[in-house]
Write an enzyme that holds these catalytic residues in place. Structure first.
Site, PDB file in Angstrom:
ATOM      1  N   GLU A 234      27.802  -7.068  21.909  1.00 17.21           N
ATOM      2  CA  GLU A 234      28.320  -8.280  22.548  1.00 17.21           C
ATOM      3  C   GLU A 234      27.431  -9.484  22.254  1.00 17.21           C
ATOM      4  OE1 GLU A 234      28.815  -5.169  24.246  1.00 17.21           O
ATOM      5  OE2 GLU A 234      30.758  -5.585  23.374  1.00 17.21           O
ATOM      6  N   ASN A 318      31.745  -2.062  18.483  1.00 20.23           N
ATOM      7  CA  ASN A 318      32.695  -3.102  18.134  1.00 20.23           C
ATOM      8  C   ASN A 318      32.042  -4.143  17.220  1.00 20.23           C
ATOM      9  OD1 ASN A 318      31.166  -3.749  20.685  1.00 20.23           O
ATOM     10  ND2 ASN A 318      31.989  -5.764  20.209  1.00 20.23           N
ATOM     11  N   ASP A 360      37.602  -4.569  21.514  1.00 21.68           N
ATOM     12  CA  ASP A 360      36.299  -4.003  21.904  1.00 21.68           C
ATOM     13  C   ASP A 360      36.317  -2.482  21.906  1.00 21.68           C
ATOM     14  OD1 ASP A 360      33.668  -3.898  22.607  1.00 21.68           O
ATOM     15  OD2 ASP A 360      33.972  -4.320  24.722  1.00 21.68           O
TER      16      ASP A 360
END
Lengths: 644, 245
Positions: A234, A318, A360
């Site tokens: 992230e 991801n 994701d």
């Protein structure tokens, strides 16, 4: 402690009454809830059926598992216990007939809150646990009453790491290798601690907090090598996996997840099964100019190892940013399973589970290695429950997808193209910047997150906590700013059809089908444990820890713990030759971050290890009535036992 | 290495500035930089030992956010909040994810506008980056204005009022505020004089600026006696009020 006993015994009885028919999980869990609410009305009417002798159990899939490195049966040296990631304990003192008599033997508070995702280890007569940040390790002497603290190791990681961890300040645990305990600190160091003394043997800086990278995964050891990877999908980090020397911490090789073939350790031996993953420097060319540099694909999940081929298997996270329109292309090697040579790190094959991930869907979940007959033919496979809600059975020698079937509710894909080896994307569920897209399933945390499954060679089934969740999502285009989230996904989760958030299931890896499942009102984000007593264990985010009949899926015993359970249960043999079950209670992780905690009943944080045994007996604690074989002792006698 | 790391930030920032000056279209969003509190003033502000409440009325009064309540500044602040990735940690609704909730009135490092400014400008130890090198003061104040618009901050006026009340209730402390000894529970003063909040008031508290529940007017003299009443034990008659001027 009196209150939980009767319902637990009652449920054992009621569960048995349902026999072995499939899909009675709804009925069982509804019954369980009813019993919770109303006590035990059915006990008298529905007398327990005769217990099935453990020996008569049948393997439903024909699966076999290699339990190398074949550690002592009563010990637990790594998070998954074995290279195959089975999380199977060969202990059978606790079985479907006596598990209803499990009671707390002792507990241990480690003084920290936040998500407790790690399994404790047991080596000899010592248990080792590690806390979330500040990553304190404890050694507990199991030969002393109450598990005396032998030593405490405080590594004092930088608090700066707290604000870089996307999904709580967690660790997924320790590995024991060559007399050392090896684990990762949130602030990007790998440490080795002498298991006897608690003294630090070495500490190696593996990444930079300034890039937003943290480390949360549990190292995985094979022989004299230990494998570690980073977190930060992230945060726009560059994902990598590295092999270190167990004795010195010296880095032996490092493979990045994006960039040129040289960085990714792709060479002449690399033979992906599908043509769309063949070509030069795809880790660069499947991204817009330069975006692979902040492409995520971190390595924060589980690693498994096949001694037959000397290959390790693991998945990448991801791609970053989470806004897909900013990165047209497949975004290799994000959301990808890799097979690599353990000695050289060179990739042997790869398989991207979610090409150009838009939701994701990391591929970091465990790869369970087993040998299974598929379509009548014996295959060496890995079974992988992906975040994207497909269960993959993949030939682990070639990377060919043999089966891919949904295990949880999904609507992002309309089917699976086995020829191409790709899921078929539903165009209606592709997020567009600035547009709120409702009801995308599964959500960011997937049909299943990192919480590892377990397998039993007796039933041939795999057991896993899964999710029944969707999201409403709005993407916002994102600029890369070092050490801040490279994210852009504005998202709210909610229950998928059915209303339950969690589910615990048994899966047949030969047929690619669910055998039974138990629906849970809250998330099931704990690991699973399978045992030779044909009992499987799991926990719930609202703090229930349950024992289930491995073949039939009936709940045999439940205990409410102080906080939610997102840890991994283990089983071990104490110095008193008694079988114990251990589990951490301490909710957190992705169950609390970016999640709706408004549901009534969501527990507060905690950080307590619970250890259970039959009747709660443990080292140095003498029962008033001597234990004369737990099977024979009448419940009444058991009730009268005095315990401190 | 560091340059390489921050460079993309500068690029994003330049883009953002372009967007901002474009939408400002003649900069009507508030006072020029010259009207902002100075760095010295901000650094003199106490961190806030009770979730951001300062007992220094004068300091709190001196530093309102010049953009507070300015709708254009709030909108630009919100745009910055998203563009500079604040939302990535604190969430798009500012209710917290990796970083804390900014709407819940709980502040580790102070909830006054200038304290929030400091948190953004200087960063904080548990992961909050320091934005002072990437955002000029007026942009940070706009982000503060947006955060203030969410309702979880402390207002300068309210804090000043509280500080004034503290002064009225415990003048001994307020007058010796700079003396460290004053912060040690005093053995010279009776407990009911140093910690008025510890004793429940027999009647609803009244505050300066609010109609007192029993006094007919809100003159300074009445307010003082209201303050004195707070520290009275429920059964004892009010002690003689002896506020210092």
């Amino acid at each position: 402690m009196a209150a939980p006993r009767k319902p637990a015994l009652c449920v054992r009885a009621a569960g048995s009454a349902y026999g072995t028919t499939r899909r009675r999980a709804d009925a069982v869990s509804a019954l369980w809830l009813a019993l919770l609410a109303y006590g035990c009305p059915l006990q008298a009417a529905d007398a327990p059926a005769a217990a099935t002798p453990a020996a008569s159990i049948s393997n439903l899939s024909g699966a076999t598992i290699n339990f190398a490195p074949n550690d002592p049966a009563g010990e637990w040296h790594s998070q998954a216990r074995d290279f195959a990631n089975s999380r199977y304990s060969p202990l059978d003192q606790i079985n479907i007939d006596n598990v209803g008599k499990l009671r707390i033997a002792w507990t241990f508070s480690d003084g920290t809150l936040h998500g407790h995702e790690a399994a404790p280890l047991v080596v000899g007569d010592t248990m080792y646990v590690v806390t979330p940040f500040p990553d304190i390790a404890y050694a507990l002497d199991l030969s002393k009453p109450g598990a005396f603290i032998k030593w405490t190791y405080k590594p004092n990681p930088s608090p700066l790491a707290i604000g870089k961890a996307c999904c709580d300040t967690v660790t997924r645990g320790i590995v024991y290798a060559n007399g050392k305990l090896i684990y990762n600190l949130l602030d990007d160091h790998t440490v080795a601690v002498d298991a006897k003394t608690g003294k630090e043997a070495w500490r190696i800086k593996m990444d930079n907090l300034e890039t937003g990278a943290t480390m949360t995964m549990a190292p995985f050891a094979v022989g004299n090598k230990v494998f570690v990877g980073n977190s930060g999908g992230e945060m726009g980090v560059q994902g990598w996996i590295a092999a270190l020397d167990v004795d010195t911490g010296r880095e032996l090789w490092r493979a990045y997840s994006t960039g040129s073939d040289k960085r990714v350790l792709i060479g002449a031996d690399f033979k992906p099964f599908y043509s769309w993953m063949k070509g030069k420097d795809l880790g660069v060319s499947t991204w817009p100019e330069g975006m692979w540099r902040h492409g995520g694909a971190s390595v924060w999940g589980w690693i498994s190892y096949d001694p037959g081929t000397n290959l390790i298997y693991y998945g990448t996270s991801n791609p970053s940013p989470r806004v897909p329109v900013q990165r047209p292309g497949y975004n290799l090697w994000a959301s990808t399973i890799f097979a690599r040579d353990a000695d050289t790190g060179m990739a042997r094959w790869a398989y991207q589970t979610t090409p150009h991930d838009q939701w994701d869907y990391d591929a970091v979940n465990e790869d369970m290695l087993m040998d299974v007959p598929v379509h009548g033919q014996a295959r060496k496979v890995l079974v992988h429950f992906d975040r994207n809600a497909y269960a993959y059975t993949i030939d682990r020698t070639s990377g060919e997808v043999l089966m891919a079937t949904p295990f949880a509710y999904l609507n992002w894909s309309t089917g699976f193209d086995l020829q191409a080896g790709q899921p078929i994307v539903n165009p209606e569920k592709e997020p567009k910047p600035g547009v709120k897209l409702d009801n995308v399933c599964p959500p960011d945390i997937g049909g299943k997150d990192w919480q590892p499954s377990a397998a039993s060679p007796r039933t041939g089934l795999i057991y896993a906590g899964i999710f029944n969740i969707c999201m409403d999502v709005t993407d916002h285009e994102q600029g890369y700013i070092a050490s801040t989230p490279y994210d852009g996904m504005d998202m709210q989760r909610h229950a998928a059809p059915g209303g339950n958030l969690g589910e615990f299931m048994a899966w047949n890896p030969a047929s690619g089908k669910k055998v039974w499942s138990i629906k849970e009102p809250f998330m099931t984000m704990s690991g699973a444990l399978a045992t030779a007593g044909d009992v499987v264990f799991y926990g719930t985010a609202d703090g229930w820890f349950r024992a289930v009949d491995a073949l039939r899926g009936s709940i045999l015993w439940s205990q409410k713990l102080a906080s939610g359970v997102i840890g991994q249960p283990i089983s071990y043999l104490g110095p008193d030759h008694r079988q114990y079950i251990a589990i951490y209670s301490g909710v957190g992780g992705a169950a609390t971050v970016r999640a709706d905690q408004s549901k009534s009943g969501f527990p507060a944080q905690g950080g307590t290890l619970y250890v259970f045994s039959i009747d709660g007996d443990s080292v140095g604690v003498q029962p008033v009535v001597p234990s004369a074989g737990t099977e024979a002792s009448a419940p009444a006698a058991s009730e009268n036992r005095g315990r401190p | 290495m560091l340059n390489r790391l921050v460079q993309p930030g500068f690029i994003a920032f330049s883009v953002m500035l372009g967007a901002c000056s474009h939408s400002e279209g003649g900069s009507s969003t508030g006072p020029p930089a010259a009207g902002l509190p100075s760095a010295g003033e901000i650094s003199a502000l106490p961190m806030g030992h009770i979730a951001g409440v300062t007992d220094s009325a004068a300091l709190a009064r001196s530093m309102p956010n010049p953009y507070e309540g300015n709708p254009q500044a709030v909108a630009l602040g919100k745009a910055l909040y998203i563009k500079m990735n604040c939302a990535g940690c604190h969430a798009y609704n500012a209710k917290g994810n990796m970083g804390p909730d900014l709407t819940d009135t709980y502040w580790r490092y102070g909830g006054l506008p200038a304290q929030i400014y400091s948190s953004i400008h200087d960063g904080r130890a548990e992961g909050m980056p320091a934005w002072g090198s990437q955002l000029p003061p007026q942009e940070i104040w706009k982000v503060v204005a947006y955060i203030q618009s969410l309702g979880g901050t402390y207002s300068v006026e309210g804090t000043a009022r509280n500080a004034q009340r503290a002064e009225l209730i415990a003048p001994e402390l307020s007058s010796q505020r700079d003396d460290d000894a004053a912060f040690v529970p005093s053995t010279e003063a009776p407990p009911d004089e140093v910690s008025p909040a510890a004793e429940p008031a027999p009647a609803p508290m009244s505050y300066p600026g609010e109609p007192p529940s029993q006094a007919p007017t809100s003159s300074p003299a009445t307010t003082r006696s209201a303050g004195a009443r707070v520290r009275s034990p429920p059964t004892a008659p009010p002690p003689p009020a002896t506020p210092s001027p």
